[in-house]
Design a protein around this motif. Structure first.
Motif, PDB file in Angstrom:
ATOM      1  N   LEU A 251       0.829  -1.207   0.000  1.00 46.77           N
ATOM      2  CA  LEU A 251       0.000   0.000   0.000  1.00 46.77           C
ATOM      3  C   LEU A 251       0.863   1.258   0.000  1.00 46.77           C
ATOM      4  O   LEU A 251       0.567   2.233  -0.708  1.00 46.77           O
ATOM      5  N   ALA A 252       1.932   1.228   0.785  1.00 48.93           N
ATOM      6  CA  ALA A 252       2.845   2.372   0.833  1.00 48.93           C
ATOM      7  C   ALA A 252       3.531   2.566  -0.517  1.00 48.93           C
ATOM      8  O   ALA A 252       3.595   3.687  -1.047  1.00 48.93           O
ATOM      9  N   ALA A 253       4.038   1.476  -1.088  1.00 50.20           N
ATOM     10  CA  ALA A 253       4.745   1.563  -2.366  1.00 50.20           C
ATOM     11  C   ALA A 253       3.831   2.065  -3.474  1.00 50.20           C
ATOM     12  O   ALA A 253       4.240   2.882  -4.319  1.00 50.20           O
ATOM     13  N   ASP A 254       2.593   1.592  -3.483  1.00 55.65           N
ATOM     14  CA  ASP A 254       1.658   2.040  -4.513  1.00 55.65           C
ATOM     15  C   ASP A 254       1.330   3.521  -4.344  1.00 55.65           C
ATOM     16  O   ASP A 254       1.211   4.262  -5.324  1.00 55.65           O
ATOM     17  N   ARG A 255       1.214   3.970  -3.101  1.00 54.61           N
ATOM     18  CA  ARG A 255       0.950   5.392  -2.867  1.00 54.61           C
ATOM     19  C   ARG A 255       2.139   6.236  -3.320  1.00 54.61           C
ATOM     20  O   ARG A 255       1.960   7.291  -3.952  1.00 54.61           O
ATOM     21  N   PHE A 256       3.353   5.783  -3.030  1.00 50.16           N
ATOM     22  CA  PHE A 256       4.537   6.510  -3.497  1.00 50.16           C
ATOM     23  C   PHE A 256       4.557   6.569  -5.031  1.00 50.16           C
ATOM     24  O   PHE A 256       4.898   7.600  -5.620  1.00 50.16           O
ATOM     25  N   ARG A 257       4.190   5.461  -5.660  1.00 50.69           N
ATOM     26  CA  ARG A 257       4.193   5.422  -7.125  1.00 50.69           C
ATOM     27  C   ARG A 257       3.155   6.375  -7.705  1.00 50.69           C
ATOM     28  O   ARG A 257       3.437   7.098  -8.671  1.00 50.69           O
TER      29      ARG A 257
ATOM     30  N   LYS B  65       6.649 -11.504  -7.610  1.00 45.29           N
ATOM     31  CA  LYS B  65       6.429 -10.660  -8.792  1.00 45.29           C
ATOM     32  C   LYS B  65       5.918  -9.285  -8.377  1.00 45.29           C
ATOM     33  O   LYS B  65       6.275  -8.273  -8.977  1.00 45.29           O
ATOM     34  N   VAL B  66       5.083  -9.243  -7.348  1.00 45.66           N
ATOM     35  CA  VAL B  66       4.605  -7.965  -6.824  1.00 45.66           C
ATOM     36  C   VAL B  66       5.772  -7.166  -6.263  1.00 45.66           C
ATOM     37  O   VAL B  66       5.915  -5.966  -6.519  1.00 45.66           O
TER      38      VAL B  66
ATOM     39  N   PRO C 100      -6.553 -12.008   2.486  1.00 47.66           N
ATOM     40  CA  PRO C 100      -6.681 -11.055   1.376  1.00 47.66           C
ATOM     41  C   PRO C 100      -5.460 -10.142   1.340  1.00 47.66           C
ATOM     42  O   PRO C 100      -5.329  -9.226   2.143  1.00 47.66           O
ATOM     43  N   LEU C 101      -4.542 -10.419   0.427  1.00 46.56           N
ATOM     44  CA  LEU C 101      -3.273  -9.694   0.341  1.00 46.56           C
ATOM     45  C   LEU C 101      -3.448  -8.421  -0.479  1.00 46.56           C
ATOM     46  O   LEU C 101      -3.628  -8.462  -1.701  1.00 46.56           O
ATOM     47  N   THR C 102      -3.418  -7.271   0.187  1.00 46.58           N
ATOM     48  CA  THR C 102      -3.575  -5.993  -0.500  1.00 46.58           C
ATOM     49  C   THR C 102      -2.291  -5.670  -1.254  1.00 46.58           C
ATOM     50  O   THR C 102      -1.293  -5.257  -0.666  1.00 46.58           O
ATOM     51  N   THR C 103      -2.315  -5.866  -2.569  1.00 50.08           N
ATOM     52  CA  THR C 103      -1.107  -5.679  -3.366  1.00 50.08           C
ATOM     53  C   THR C 103      -0.993  -4.275  -3.950  1.00 50.08           C
ATOM     54  O   THR C 103       0.042  -3.920  -4.504  1.00 50.08           O
ATOM     55  N   SER C 104      -2.066  -3.486  -3.847  1.00 49.85           N
ATOM     56  CA  SER C 104      -2.034  -2.077  -4.229  1.00 49.85           C
ATOM     57  C   SER C 104      -3.241  -1.408  -3.577  1.00 49.85           C
ATOM     58  O   SER C 104      -3.996  -2.058  -2.837  1.00 49.85           O
ATOM     59  N   LEU C 105      -3.434  -0.124  -3.865  1.00 53.25           N
ATOM     60  CA  LEU C 105      -4.563   0.596  -3.310  1.00 53.25           C
ATOM     61  C   LEU C 105      -5.860   0.297  -4.043  1.00 53.25           C
ATOM     62  O   LEU C 105      -6.895   0.925  -3.770  1.00 53.25           O
ATOM     63  N   SER C 106      -5.832  -0.664  -4.960  1.00 54.65           N
ATOM     64  CA  SER C 106      -7.054  -1.035  -5.676  1.00 54.65           C
ATOM     65  C   SER C 106      -7.118  -2.513  -6.025  1.00 54.65           C
ATOM     66  O   SER C 106      -8.057  -2.946  -6.690  1.00 54.65           O
ATOM     67  N   THR C 107      -6.132  -3.304  -5.570  1.00 53.45           N
ATOM     68  CA  THR C 107      -6.138  -4.733  -5.901  1.00 53.45           C
ATOM     69  C   THR C 107      -5.793  -5.593  -4.686  1.00 53.45           C
ATOM     70  O   THR C 107      -5.058  -5.171  -3.797  1.00 53.45           O
TER      71      THR C 107
END
Length: 416
Positions: free
Chosen positions: A172-178, A209-210, A343-350
């Protein structure tokens, strides 16, 4: 002082409340009491997205009194010790409670003190943890103000509540930074005491892969042992393939810490515990292996399944039905197969919806969908669907089941 109840439940978390209310639905007359000192009840699976800024702590919080059926007696106290040979539980107040049947489900203990310096610096110096109700909102405060630097995420030795949670907040942090266009300004590292990303290779490969997609560096068999908030340094005990250990110190600008966890101390020292300190139950019937009128479920038991709310959902009817079976001189059912879900949150939408049972068998509820795929529909489940199921169905004692099975997943596992 002393009192007696037909069914006594120790612990008013997800397991305890669900058992009480489920039993009440199955038997309207049985005398039930529940021991729980806390006045607030938290939906802990939501803490990850609270720390990630996609949910609020208020949404995760209810009053305990509003969740327990009015006919269930709530003993607002701590269980202190067990005397199973006399069917007695002693409370911290000194009062004793006797029972005909006992259900033990007090949850896990968070061992903050096992990491030197952590208790003194948690909630300061960008040292945070989603595992603490007092500090989960601080995770978001830190992340939304962070612009660059070393961002570390840690995982202790197993077992812990929801094995995927330490890495969920990292994604979640990495996706927000991206999304902010600053991902390349960070060095994100995952330090875990485990030898891989996940205990089940089927999902571990997908998660790697994530990790690669975000440019995250992984450090396996690295256990956090000390932290100094003032100097912003974290010390890890690294173990090589030959078992040799050495200490490694890493500077950080932000660190999310997952504390070591264990069965509560009053369980470890009780006659109910096995050699490892867990409530010693049969892994399929959930009946205690020594005391037949005692059952256990949830995080504090000896069953080798993932410690998740999804596991509790499957365990509750097994415990309730087996207690009723004993009452009616019927055989117990080996109804629990070790099911758990993460449920593994791999991004802020997936979300990657990992479901599995004993032995690491992949057992999805929707077997026609590849469970390794990151899907938006499971993100909606994480934010809306699963919390609704928890508050409106599971805790209220409703029985609902989505059959889980392997289907073509077995062939996928063999191919990988």
């Amino acid at each position: 002082m002393s009192q007696h109840h037909t069914l006594l439940i120790v612990g008013g978390g997800a397991a305890g409340v669900s058992v009480a209310n489920n039993m009440r639905r199955q038997n309207a007359k049985i005398d039930i009491a529940l021991i729980e000192p806390s006045e607030k009840h938290y939906y802990q699976p939501g803490f990850t997205i609270v720390g990630g800024g996609a949910y609020t702590l208020k949404q995760c919080t209810r009053n305990e009194a509003d969740l327990i059926h009015s006919s269930v007696k709530w003993l607002k106290d701590y269980a202190d010790s067990f005397q199973p040979d006399s069917n007695t539980v002693t409370l911290r107040s000194g009062e004793t409670v006797t029972y005909d049947y006992l259900v033990v489900c007090p949850g896990l203990q968070l061992d903050w003190s096992k990491i030197s310096g952590l208790k003194e610096t948690l909630g300061k110096h960008n040292v945070c943890s989603n595992y603490s109700v007092e500090h989960v909102e601080y995770t978001w405060e830190c992340l939304k103000n962070l612009q660059s630097g070393n961002a570390l995420f840690t995982q202790p030795p197993m077992p812990i509540k929801c094995a995927g949670a330490p890495q969920k907040i990292m994604y979640l942090a990495a996706d927000r930074f991206r999304k902010q266009g600053i991902l390349d300004k960070f060095n994100i590292e995952f330090y875990t005491a485990t030898p891989g990303m996940f205990g089940i290779p089927f999902f571990a490969k997908a998660l790697m892969k994530v990790v690669a997609g975000y440019g995250i560096k992984t450090n396996f068999t690295h256990n956090l042992v000390a932290i100094d908030g003032a100097t912003k340094t974290a010390t890890f005990e690294a173990t090589d393939k030959d078992g040799n250990k050495q200490q490694v110190t890493k500077p950080f600008d932000f660190i999310h810490v997952t504390p070591p966890q264990s069965a509560p101390d009053f369980i470890k020292t009780s006659p109910l515990a096995n050699a490892g300190g867990w409530v010693d139950v049969h892994d399929k019937t959930l009946q205690h292996n020594k005391y037949p009128n005692i059952f256990g479920l949830g995080d504090a038991t000896s069953t080798p399944n993932a410690k998740t709310a999804a596991a509790v959902r499957k365990q509750v009817p097994v415990v309730v039905d087996n207690i009723l079976a004993i009452m009616n001189n019927k055989a117990l059912a080996e109804g629990y197969d070790g099911y758990g879900s993460c449920p593994l949150t791999t991004s802020l939408s997936t979300v990657m919806l990992a479901e599995f049972s004993y032995g690491g068998k992949v057992t999805p509820s929707f077997p026609l969908l590849d469970p390794r795929k990151n899907r938006f529909i499971w993100w909606i489940g994480k934010k809306i669907g699963f919390p609704w199921m928890y508050w409106s169905l599971m805790l209220k004692g409703s029985r609902f089941d989505i059959p889980h099975k392997a289907s073509y997943v077995e062939s996928l596992t063999k191919e990988d």
